[in-house]
Structure formats: structure tokens, C-alpha cells
Design a protein around this motif. Sequence first.
Motif, PDB file in Angstrom:
ATOM      1  N   ASP A 291       1.048  -3.895 -11.779  1.00 54.78           N
ATOM      2  CA  ASP A 291       1.180  -2.448 -12.470  1.00 54.78           C
ATOM      3  C   ASP A 291       1.398  -1.365 -11.372  1.00 54.78           C
ATOM      4  OD1 ASP A 291       1.361  -2.839 -14.658  1.00 54.78           O
ATOM      5  OD2 ASP A 291      -0.857  -1.965 -15.568  1.00 54.78           O
ATOM      6  N   LYS A 292       0.256  -1.660 -10.011  1.00 54.42           N
ATOM      7  CA  LYS A 292       0.682  -0.557  -8.795  1.00 54.42           C
ATOM      8  C   LYS A 292       2.010  -1.021  -8.255  1.00 54.42           C
ATOM      9  CE  LYS A 292      -4.487  -0.157  -8.769  1.00 54.42           C
ATOM     10  NZ  LYS A 292      -4.924   0.334  -7.534  1.00 54.42           N
ATOM     11  N   LEU A 293       2.001  -2.561  -7.941  1.00 58.99           N
ATOM     12  CA  LEU A 293       3.084  -3.277  -6.770  1.00 58.99           C
ATOM     13  C   LEU A 293       4.489  -2.195  -7.680  1.00 58.99           C
ATOM     14  CD1 LEU A 293       3.060  -6.990  -6.867  1.00 58.99           C
ATOM     15  CD2 LEU A 293       2.600  -4.748  -5.336  1.00 58.99           C
ATOM     16  N   PRO A 294       5.442  -2.187  -8.353  1.00 57.50           N
ATOM     17  CA  PRO A 294       6.074  -1.248  -8.575  1.00 57.50           C
ATOM     18  C   PRO A 294       6.208   0.258  -7.676  1.00 57.50           C
ATOM     19  CG  PRO A 294       6.381  -2.335 -10.463  1.00 57.50           C
ATOM     20  CD  PRO A 294       5.110  -2.230  -9.503  1.00 57.50           C
ATOM     21  N   LEU A 295       5.402   0.983  -8.117  1.00 56.78           N
ATOM     22  CA  LEU A 295       5.538   2.672  -6.790  1.00 56.78           C
ATOM     23  C   LEU A 295       5.092   2.355  -5.486  1.00 56.78           C
ATOM     24  CD1 LEU A 295       3.037   3.949  -9.706  1.00 56.78           C
ATOM     25  CD2 LEU A 295       5.201   4.365  -9.911  1.00 56.78           C
ATOM     26  N   LEU A 296       4.262   1.080  -5.091  1.00 52.18           N
ATOM     27  CA  LEU A 296       3.561   1.252  -3.896  1.00 52.18           C
ATOM     28  C   LEU A 296       5.149   0.921  -3.017  1.00 52.18           C
ATOM     29  CD1 LEU A 296       1.422   0.692  -2.105  1.00 52.18           C
ATOM     30  CD2 LEU A 296       1.707  -2.077  -2.898  1.00 52.18           C
TER      31      LEU A 296
END
Length: 889
Positions: free
Chosen positions: A391-396
Motif C-alpha cells: 500500500d505504501k510503495l506507490p506513494l513512496l
Amino acid sequence: PMGTAQGQFSQPPVGPPTGLFQAPPMNAPPGPPSQPPVGPPTGLYQAPPMGAPPTSFSQPPAGPPSGPPMGTAQGHFSQPPVGPPTGLYQPPSTSPNGYPGQPQASPSTRSRSAARIDPEQIPRPLGAPEVIAEHGGKRYQTRSGTMPPAAGSTFCAIDQGNCNPRFMRMTVNQIPQDAALLNTSFIPLGLVIQPLAELSQYEDPLQIVDYGADGPVRCNRCKAYMNPHMTFIEGGKSYVCNLCNMTNEVPRAYHCSLDEFGQRRDRMERPELSRGSYEFVAPSDYSIRPPQPPMYLFVLDTSFYAITSGLFRQSIATIKSVLDYVPSSETARVGIMTYDTSLAFYNLKKTVGDPEMLIVSSVDDPFAPLPLESLVVNVNESRDKIDALLDKLPLLHQHSKTPHACFGSAAKAAYSLLEPSGGKVLMFYSGLPSYGLGVLKNREDPKLYGTDKEKALFSAQDEFYSKLASQCTSKQICVDLYCCSPTYSDLATVGSLSGMTGGQVFYYPGFNAIRDGEKLHYDIVRNITRTTGFEAVMRVRCSTGLRVVDYFGNFTRHGSSDVDMAAVDSDKSFVVMLKHDDKLSDTREAGIQCALLYTSNTGQRRIRVHNLSLPITNTLSNLFRYADLDTIVNVQMRRSVQAALQQPLSTVRESFITSCVNMLYAYRDHCATSTSAGQLILPESLKLLPLFSCSILKSPAFRSGGEMHADERTFWWMLTNSMPVYLSVPLIYPRVIALHELPEDAGRPSEVEGYINMPPTVAASSDKVSAEGVYLMEDGYHMFIYVGAHANPQLLQELFGSSSQNSGDFSQFSLEKGQGTDLNERVSSIVRTIQSQRPSVYMQLRVTGPRDVLEMRFLSRLIEDKIGPEMSYVDFLCHVHKLIQAKYE
């Protein structure tokens, strides 16, 4: 064609995605349910009764010198009316000689061919669809002595001691007695093995036999495994090996008395004595270490193009959706890596709080910053950590501007991480490696295309990747590549990571999530969920007098007899070439045994055994009579891929023609001597050989000219090198269906529940493509609907929910938009049926038409036409006849 099977996913819904492909909900499977078994590809040639006469073409009076005129054995071909056939699509005025951009034969060439040969009479794989009379299709008894069913047909094999033809298919189903007979025929002696092939739901699954620490009974000399063709003597105390003829003592624990026919009384209770295929549980001494749980490491590209094209987000969405369906999830382990100009590892251990990101900037000497158990974790135990990270990787990485990527360093780091355990690496990359280890330069030179110097582009420019692949194989690490570059990516160099480890290359040139998202999703899901064996070793044994001389496929050879694969899956096949060492006895049968040692998804070490025992023949007519054309052309294509790496493509292409001519000449010279010298005689089993040879020369792998880029041709070579027989046939000759002329029952349920009635096909020729028509084409890898310039608006409205072609944008047409009409439902059923027949391949339906960007793809698969410098089928048939006649001069 197969029905629903565990781990098998059918194609996603028909029609292009409207945006980034969304993975299914967590409580739903990652793809729609598989379709039930359906009819066979209607474009497949069905072999006639074995006693049918050969096809022959007699020669009419002398004509123009472009090729020998021909006719039928019963009478000459009729002469068609002067001018183009009535249904021929008339091109627009901007291109008077053919379709826009399509090279055409000159009018004089077309008229000369048409004046001598009626195209309706020449052999081609057409006809009414096969009638399915019962669930599973036609029953085939494997020891019946008859030819195996066509590779793409619907059948249900009954194992009587020879293996299911889904597992092994021979080029000839009677073995020539000696090398002289084989050499006279010019037929290659080989077999295609698909050791983990999926069975139909109506076929019996393989039985697993466990003999504990003693292991299976084997011949003391050749080490062949016990099989139904070994002969027991001396009241059951000894047995004679069917491969090397050695007499062996039966172990006391395995002894059983014989009946009045000399058969063991317990043979029907033991799979290895009654079945052609079975599995043994391997004892501990068959392993150098305890079996490892399945390991999956996803290595994701976060460079600029990977982010902006949607590749990264689509990969993340698919990985998250497929985690619920990882085989043996109670033991399977998953890890995530990302890379651009540095490497990022993620600590997903259940004892940590939030997932921890660890950066390795030393890309010239990459390493794993934590132990394996912290970076590759149990799916069930750490599922919340994995989901949180995804869930975090695309925003990161959403603002990544880095144009470079250290692909080679990432591959090396993945190797370092999995070195203790082995496993499967799924690597995504979006450009030529330009940073860190394994940097490659752009060596693509369009001036080399179509010349003899082109072969230089297919040799590795750096040994880094082949050496790393060899290291991966030694540590049981399989690498799958997802190539999504918009420019040259040198697949010839980096592809060795997959080709040598048992992996696969997936190719999406110029990846765009809207266009390619569904395909990427399906490919990842299929890759993870299909039957896979890890740490695999395969060996083929054969009867005394025969020996194995070569293997073709995705593997590494560390010896003369074994092939090693870090992983092998149900979609991979191998070619094994055989050679005579001595004359065989025609009073016996020749045996072939394939043994695959592997670790299953459940972590069990197994030995899968497939057996064939075939009659030996001393007559050339029997050799031709029992030839399997589908297998022959698959073998020829695989051999040619290897030759193309060493020889100019023009030489390889000429070898196809020479091989075709030699086989037909051998039959004509030795088996049809009483016929007229002016006739072209085609053996019934090989009547489509000229068509298939002509088609192969126009296939993406072997097409001449400069329009094929190096990466594209390399991809098709890699695909061909592991292609099963049932997929090579439609690739050679596509299936074309006239949707505007569907029979009333086509696309409707058949009398057998779960099946639909398939429509007939038309020739893959522009002569059959009318401006008023709408056509469905599939070749096993691509699927198109072609809309003629003057197609009936009412038909288009019923089919697509729109009838306007004014904009020239065929992407507006979609079967999903026309739902609710009878025609749409029938065509959609036909499309789903075709897709379900190709479970290993994603075929996205694309709609095209005149002047559309995809039109040339459709037209280039009308393989009976003259395409560029390639001869039409009619001209090729004339050319082959002329070369055969020249051998008599």
C-alpha cells in the motif's frame, strides 16, 4: 483444450481495460473462473483414416516458367474467372496494389498462379468444427496402436501403459529400424516433452507411489525406472529391462507371482506396472539438501518510465491480489525488492512493527543487508506486513524522476539473497541496464536488419548475465523477466537469465497500463499459480540402439545426459533429439522413458516418470504413415532457433524449404514410384507440410526483411524454444472466422453440457477478407476482430453497440458495449471458448480495420498471401514442386 483445473485461470473479460487494471477483491479469484472444456480449434487438420490415399497433383500442359502447373489426381484444378475473387477486399485508391502499406504480388504473378491452381482445392487445415459427442471429447487409448489425436483437438486420453500425448509426442509413431531408413526419409527423429502438462478434468490424475527409504525399483545397468513394458520371468523372481535388455533380480519386498499370461497378478494395483505416467516419492538420498519451501522474490523497477507508464502501480496491484492464491501458502515465502540507481530491501518479519526499508547504495558490490528470513517471509504469518508495504510503495515512489536503473546489480543482489535457499525471482525492468553492474550499450543498428550481419545482434554483448544465470542455476534460482521497455532493451543479452534457469521472458514493448495492464495481471497470476517444480533435473533414456544426442529448451546442461532447471512449470516443453547407434530388432518395441526429479509446491521431492513403447518398422511407407506433422514442425522450429544464433537468417530460412522438399521427395521417390513424374505427391500425414513451411517463413520468429526489431525477434525465439505443440500449430496457421456469416447454431450451447458449437473457419488469405465482412482471427497469442470498410452497420450495432466507422478509431468498438444482443452473446461465447483453449497465454481481444494502426498486424497473419518478399502459398507450392522435379534431372 482443458477444463477447469486447480491452479488454472482463464482469460479476463473480453475487451480492453478502461484504465489501470484493477485486481479482483481479496475474496475473489485473481481471474474469472475457467471455462468448461470446449471444441477443438477448427483450423486444425484432422488426419484421415490410415488407409486413405496420398494427395497428389498432376501436371497440366507446360505453362509460364514461374512454377510447375498442377492439378488433382482425379482431374485438373478448374480455372477461376479472370480477375480477383468476388469476396476479395478492394483496397482504397491510395494504395492501388493492395492494403495500405501491404506489399503485394504483381498482377502478372497473381494471374499466372490463379490461372493454373484453384486455391479452393489446395490442402489447408480447414473444415467443419469437430463434433464433441461426450464430455472430454474423443477417447484415445494410449496403447491402441493408432495415431495420437491432433495436439490442439479435444480428447481424453486413457492411460494403458503409454503416457498421455500431452506429456510426450514423437515425430514418428513407429520407430525406424536403422539410421539408413531414417536418413532416407529425412524426417527428424525426436520428441517434444511437456513433463508437467495440465490434464483435462476428465483424465485421471497421476498416482503417487511411496516406497519409503528403499525408493523405486530400477534397472541395475541403465537405471531405468520400473515401468509397464518390463518383462517378468522365472515366476516373477527376475525381470528384463525393456530399454537395455538386462535381466535383473526382483527385490524380495517387490516380488509377486505371475498369472497364466506371464503377467504379475498385482500389476493393476501398481501404477508403475499399469500406467504410462506416475510419480514416485523420492527417498532422501535423491537430494543434496532438505526440500525448501517455495520462495518468490518480486524485484520491481522504480525508474521514471516504470512509474509514468503505470508499470509499477499495476505490478503492485497484481502482487497484492495474487497473494491469496500462492500455492502452499502455509509454507510459501515472499519478498519485495525495488531498484533504480540504488537497491531497496524491506524487512517484513512479523516481529517488527511497520515494514523497514533498507537502502543499499553500493550497486557495484550489492549484498543483502539482512538474513533471508527477515527479507523473504512466510505469506500467512506476515501478510499484514506485506499488504502494508504494498500500500505504501506507490506513494513512496510516485515522484521518481530517475531515468537510470541498476538492473544488473538488482539481479546480482537477488541472487545473493536467495543463494542459501533457491527460489523464483520475478524481475520487472523498463529500459536498457544503464547503471551499476551489467551496464549495456544500445547497439541496435537498423542498417543491419535484413542482412547477414544481423546475427551479431542476437549474441550477448556481455558475459555478465550468462555467468550470473549459471550461478543462479547452481543455487536453484529461477528468473522470470517482465520486459516493458519503450526502446531497445537487448533481450539477447539479459534474456539468458531466464533461458538458462528454466524461467520465461514476458514482453510488453512500450508498456502502457491502460493497454497492457490486463495482460500483465494475467501473466503474473498464471506464473504464480500454475504447477511448478523446483530444483529440477530431467533425463531421457531410450532402448539400446538409440541414444539422446541433443536437447532444446530453457535449461542448463552440466553433463551429457542431464538437464538442470532451477524451476520447470506446466507450460514449458523440451525437445529431445534421438539417433541410432545400432540396428533395432523389428520383433520388439522401442522404449523411451523421461524421468523428472523435482520438488513440488508442497515441498515434497518427487520423480515423475513418463513412458512410451512404440513399434519398430523397416518400411519407409509406415514411417510416413505414422508421422506426426504437428510435432515435426515444432521440432524443426526449435532446431532452427538454435541454428539462427550461429548462422545468417537467410541460411536458416532456406533450410526450412530444403527440409520440406527432401521429405516430400523421399516419399515421392520411394513410396509413389508408379505415379506420373509430373505429379506432386503429398503423403496424407504430411499434406500440410508445404503450407506449414511457407507459414513458418512468415512467422515473427523467422520472417525476413528489416521490419523485425532485434528485441522482438529474440522474444519470439525464446518463446518458440519452450513452446508446447498445441500452441505452435495455431501460431503457424491462424484461425479465421467470418462473424458476419455465422451459422445459426454457432456460439450456442451444444448437445453436450458445458460446450458450445464452434463455427467453421475460412482460409487465412486476403481472398477471403471481404470489405463487407467482420472477421475474428487468433493465432494462439493474439486475437483480432477485423471490421471491413463496408461492414453492415446493423451487424456492428448488434456486435459492439455502435455502428459508426467515421472516426476511424476502432478502439471505440468493444464487445462489452454490445452486451444484451443475441449476436454479441454468441460471439462473446466463441471468444471465451478460444481463450480457454489457451490457458497458458493471455489473448486480449483487439478490434481493427482499414487504416487502423493494428491493421498490419492482422494482415501480416494472412499467411497464404504474398507478404513482402515472401511467396504466397500457391507460389510456394509451385516452388516446392519445381525443386522436387529438379532432383530427378
